[in-house]
Design an enzyme around this catalytic site. Sequence first.
Site, PDB file in Angstrom:
ATOM      1  N   CYS A  68      -7.672  29.306  66.294  1.00  0.00           N
ATOM      2  CA  CYS A  68      -7.644  28.229  67.277  1.00  0.00           C
ATOM      3  C   CYS A  68      -7.922  26.929  66.536  1.00  0.00           C
ATOM      4  O   CYS A  68      -8.989  26.792  65.921  1.00  0.00           O
ATOM      5  CB  CYS A  68      -8.729  28.501  68.323  1.00  0.00           C
ATOM      6  SG  CYS A  68      -8.935  27.161  69.519  1.00  0.00           S
ATOM      7  N   CYS A  92      -1.383  24.018  67.416  1.00  0.00           N
ATOM      8  CA  CYS A  92      -2.180  24.797  68.371  1.00  0.00           C
ATOM      9  C   CYS A  92      -1.577  26.190  68.374  1.00  0.00           C
ATOM     10  O   CYS A  92      -0.349  26.343  68.397  1.00  0.00           O
ATOM     11  CB  CYS A  92      -2.096  24.179  69.769  1.00  0.00           C
ATOM     12  SG  CYS A  92      -2.740  25.247  71.081  1.00  0.00           S
TER      13      CYS A  92
END
Length: 266
Positions: free
Chosen positions: A71, A181
């Site tokens: 992440c 992302c």
Amino acid sequence: MAVIGIMDSGVGGLSVFREIRKLLPDEHYIYFADNAHCPYGEKTPQYIRERLRAITDFFLARGADAVVLACNTATAAAIEDLRSGYDIPFVGMEPAVKPAALGTKTGVIGVLATAGTLKGSKYLNTKGRFEDHVKIVERVGQGFVELVEAGKLTGPEAEGVVKAALEPLLAEGADRIVLGCTHYPFLLETLQKVAAELGHGDVEFIDPAPAVAKRLVQVLSEGAADDLPAGGVGQGGSAASGPEQGEVELFASGEYGKLKEFYASL
Ligand code: DGL
């Protein structure tokens, strides 16, 4: 056999996990989706650091030797705090600005990421190293994470959301676009389709996941785990007995069914 904890705010980190597993098929994996607190993109760094400490304690209680922050937002907010607080290796996401900068022909690269990642010092430092050589244009992938969490990876709704973020980057001349992302690679088909419809079918999207998987291999081969503190958090899960080679355990802080279903579709 190493026990590896992999976390994300939801299913996005599975785009990194699938690359890791190609290189390390026999390790034991614990995947944690913090989907009760998703999205992370607009949360404060302090909030994310607290979540990451709780998740790390959970991994350690289950015997993790290394933790992957699959992440970008969590990496930006928490990896330094984790590295100073725990004595195991942490591997995080790197914004793939370098390969984009090396590959661009127009001299313009685009970065799609969350607001948290774009504000983080890690990204800002990387950007600072390259912006004398290339123009860097950025957009938050507004609504992308929600689409992926809902499993809406293609179709008119996904195309509309993707177009709003992608069109301005293409209009500024970007021919390499960094997927900053880990949820975004799951929208690759839609990103490519929308780019082609906007007359930019030759744009390349860059996913840092394969590089992160290689970095994990390197970190594990250096060997580093000792002094593992314990703790616990989270719910859900599959196999509860001791780790076996090549096993994958899935956990979610919120809805477990969504994670299981998405994992099954990989
Ligand atoms: N997949 C995450 C990232 O790479 C988090 C997205 C979010 O929860 O906003 O940034």
